[in-house]
Motif scaffolding. Structure first.
Motif, PDB file in Angstrom:
ATOM      1  N   GLY A  97      -9.453 -13.874   8.392  1.00  7.13           N
ATOM      2  CA  GLY A  97      -8.600 -14.815   7.671  1.00  7.13           C
ATOM      3  C   GLY A  97      -8.390 -16.110   8.425  1.00  7.13           C
ATOM      4  O   GLY A  97      -8.254 -17.178   7.823  1.00  7.13           O
ATOM      5  N   THR A 100     -13.056 -20.763   0.628  1.00  7.46           N
ATOM      6  CA  THR A 100     -12.185 -20.015  -0.270  1.00  7.46           C
ATOM      7  C   THR A 100     -12.300 -18.529   0.026  1.00  7.46           C
ATOM      8  O   THR A 100     -13.384 -17.953   0.004  1.00  7.46           O
ATOM      9  N   LEU A 101     -11.159 -17.897   0.287  1.00  4.08           N
ATOM     10  CA  LEU A 101     -11.120 -16.481   0.618  1.00  4.08           C
ATOM     11  C   LEU A 101     -10.600 -15.689  -0.587  1.00  4.08           C
ATOM     12  O   LEU A 101      -9.556 -16.008  -1.151  1.00  4.08           O
ATOM     13  N   ILE A 102     -11.351 -14.665  -0.979  1.00  9.58           N
ATOM     14  CA  ILE A 102     -10.974 -13.791  -2.084  1.00  9.58           C
ATOM     15  C   ILE A 102     -10.805 -12.387  -1.525  1.00  9.58           C
ATOM     16  O   ILE A 102     -11.745 -11.810  -0.978  1.00  9.58           O
ATOM     17  N   GLY A 103      -9.605 -11.823  -1.633  1.00 11.34           N
ATOM     18  CA  GLY A 103      -9.325 -10.484  -1.125  1.00 11.34           C
ATOM     19  C   GLY A 103      -9.061  -9.529  -2.270  1.00 11.34           C
ATOM     20  O   GLY A 103      -8.277  -9.843  -3.165  1.00 11.34           O
ATOM     21  N   THR A 136     -15.370  -5.845  -6.076  1.00 15.17           N
ATOM     22  CA  THR A 136     -15.826  -6.771  -5.040  1.00 15.17           C
ATOM     23  C   THR A 136     -17.284  -7.145  -5.253  1.00 15.17           C
ATOM     24  O   THR A 136     -17.661  -8.327  -5.178  1.00 15.17           O
ATOM     25  N   ARG A 181     -17.551 -19.319  -0.379  1.00 17.07           N
ATOM     26  CA  ARG A 181     -16.587 -18.305  -0.796  1.00 17.07           C
ATOM     27  C   ARG A 181     -16.870 -17.041   0.017  1.00 17.07           C
ATOM     28  O   ARG A 181     -18.021 -16.717   0.279  1.00 17.07           O
ATOM     29  N   PRO A 236      -5.406 -14.826   1.567  1.00 20.82           N
ATOM     30  CA  PRO A 236      -6.479 -15.170   0.629  1.00 20.82           C
ATOM     31  C   PRO A 236      -6.001 -16.272  -0.325  1.00 20.82           C
ATOM     32  O   PRO A 236      -4.817 -16.351  -0.652  1.00 20.82           O
ATOM     33  N   HIS A 237      -6.923 -17.098  -0.749  1.00 24.09           N
ATOM     34  CA  HIS A 237      -6.592 -18.054  -1.809  1.00 24.09           C
ATOM     35  C   HIS A 237      -6.485 -17.328  -3.153  1.00 24.09           C
ATOM     36  O   HIS A 237      -5.650 -17.666  -3.995  1.00 24.09           O
ATOM     37  N   SER A 253      -6.083 -13.370  -4.413  1.00 22.64           N
ATOM     38  CA  SER A 253      -5.944 -11.948  -4.106  1.00 22.64           C
ATOM     39  C   SER A 253      -6.012 -11.157  -5.404  1.00 22.64           C
ATOM     40  O   SER A 253      -5.617 -11.648  -6.468  1.00 22.64           O
ATOM     41  N   GLN A 261       0.794 -15.776   0.616  1.00 25.53           N
ATOM     42  CA  GLN A 261       0.370 -16.717  -0.425  1.00 25.53           C
ATOM     43  C   GLN A 261       1.545 -17.559  -0.929  1.00 25.53           C
ATOM     44  O   GLN A 261       2.710 -17.134  -0.864  1.00 25.53           O
ATOM     45  N   ASP A 276      -1.850 -20.577  -4.511  1.00 27.02           N
ATOM     46  CA  ASP A 276      -2.788 -19.459  -4.484  1.00 27.02           C
ATOM     47  C   ASP A 276      -2.660 -18.639  -5.767  1.00 27.02           C
ATOM     48  O   ASP A 276      -1.749 -18.845  -6.571  1.00 27.02           O
TER      49      ASP A 276
END
Length: 450
Positions: free
Chosen positions: A107, A113-116, A127, A163, A181-182, A184, A214, A218
């Motif tokens: 993180g 861009t982070l997607i969790g 995922t 991403r 995450p941006h 979640s 967030q 987000d």
């Protein structure tokens, strides 16, 4: 984006547990100039990793783990599978040494861009779908986390344009501090891993860590039909993006008889979707919402849904043999996963189930066993599942020593038109190292039946 040197001020780091995530964490921290001590109980099959880390400057200690390992340490990065009752972990907390997992590093390192994605069931499929949808949309995307490659290993090489889609377990999420995450995604919440978390509330709080940091800029994608989730997301500051398989949503993902929609926009035709099972539509909705928010195109999403047949060990179709359809759902390590797998079929089903006894019973599986004509049990929970079969009115119950024998028995007692489904409703660790090993044995056994 956060600057790693500022956000991770710790200079002396103890990495507890070598494994995949431990090696990635240690390598990443060494590359960033940290002093790293690695502790593992055994060097079995890890000599090469140890040599690499020592060449990079790590101090590696093998064998019994004593609290002296913490001397001079600023932070502890632990393998997610190591419990918090571990004496080293307990001592660290008593000394106010932060206890984190490797995803915290990811993180802080990822620049784009982070997607969790988390949930009790469906994480890997969702995922994978989100990753493939973005990739097919020509968006530069990586995938990591609980799904395969360690998160920090990937995050360390990403750019602001990339991403990163992460599958996240409750074990990983319990050990975060600044992870944000941006986008979640929370798929569902079901009683699971209570041997680790000790209570449903603790488990829920670990999962909820995915959105703790967030804010309104987000997004939190969540299942609007999951009652527990609706309560949990009330705590969130992120912009809520629901998905539902039961009703139209103006601000999220949903479907009707003809299409999957994002808000008011038809995204893909139901008739073109290759995945089987109503629960897979929930995973698809979540993936569509996350992918659209991250820049996926309808064309990219459509291509994936037309071609994606599922993830290995997750309601994986194997083959037909003399009219019998074999499915490998070894990843179904809890009751909810098996219930959803059973709901995917109207045909007479022979269910193969059993595994690690975590102390729970299986009464809640009964309503899903309407089409189950026979049950083959194995592992520590065999007798509990036998009792559940009696409750469901199933008269044909067989006991197998393992899934290989179970496949053979299932074929012998089956008829043309039956589904033979490995969906254990239990973890694999009583007999197998992983659910993959269990599923592989079943698949190999099926291929010997002709």
């Amino acid at each position: 984006m956060p600057d790693f040197e500022t956000k991770f001020p710790y200079q002396h780091v103890l990495v507890l547990g070598l494994a995949k995530s431990g090696f990635a964490a240690a390598s990443t921290l060494l590359a960033h100039g940290r002093n790293v001590r690695v502790s593992d109980l055994s060097a079995s099959n890890q000599e090469e990793l140890i040599q690499i880390l020592e060449q990079k400057g790590a101090e590696v200690k093998l064998g019994p783990q004593e609290v002296e390992l913490l001397d001079g340490m600023d932070v502890l990065i632990k393998n997610p599978g190591i419990r918090y009752e571990n004496v080293i972990v307990q001592t660290a907390m008593e000394r106010d040494i932060p206890v984190l997992t490797e995803v915290e590093l990811a993180g802080l390192l990822h620049k784009g861009t982070l997607i969790g994605i988390t949930g009790s069931n469906g994480k890997t499929t969702t995922t994978t779908l989100a990753y493939e949808m973005l990739k097919e949309s020509q968006v530069s995307t990586y995938v990591a986390g609980n799904i395969g490659t360690a998160a920090s290993e990937v995050a360390n090489k990403t750019t602001e344009e990339d991403r990163l889609v992460l599958e996240l377990s409750s074990f990983q999420l319990q050990g975060i501090d600044q992870f944000r995450p941006h986008i979640s995604v929370m798929l569902n919440i079901f009683e699971a891993h209570l041997d680790y978390h000790h209570s449903l509330e603790n488990y829920e709080q670990a999962k909820a860590n995915i959105f703790r940091n967030q804010d309104k800029s987000d997004y939190l994608v969540y299942n609007a039909e999951d009652e527990r989730l609706r309560e949990i997301v009330n705590e969130a500051q992120a912009t809520l993006v629901p998905f539902s398989g039961a009703r139209k949503l103006d601000n999220g993902a949903w479907y009707d008889e003809t299409h999957v929609y994002f808000k008011d926009e038809p995204v893909a035709a139901i008739k073109d979707i290759l995945l089987v099972g109503g629960h897979q539509l929930e995973n698809i909705l979540a993936a569509v919402a996350a992918a659209k928010l991250a820049g996926a195109t309808n064309e990219g999403i459509q291509h994936v849904l037309k071609t994606f047949s599922g993830v290995e060990h997750r309601l994986q179709y194997i083959k037909h043999i003399n009219g019998r359809a074999f499915y490998n759902d070894s990843k179904a390590t809890n009751i909810l996963a098996t219930s959803k797998a059973l709901s995917s079929f109207d045909q007479p089903t022979i269910l193969l189930a059993g595994g690690l006894d975590r102390g729970n019973t299986f009464e809640t599986l009964v309503p899903s066993m309407e089409h189950v004509k026979a049950l083959i049990v194995f592992g520590e929970t065999a007798e509990k599942l036998r009792e559940t079969a009696y409750m469901a009115g199933i008269e044909l119950i067989e006991h197998a020593k393992d899934v290989k024998e179970a496949a053979s028995i299932a074929y012998r007692i089956s008829e043309s038109g039956d589904v033979i489904l490995l969906s254990p409703a239990c973890a694999s660790w009583d007999q197998y190292r992983t659910f993959e090993e269990r599923g592989d044995m079943f698949v190999e056994a099926v291929h010997t039946l002709e």
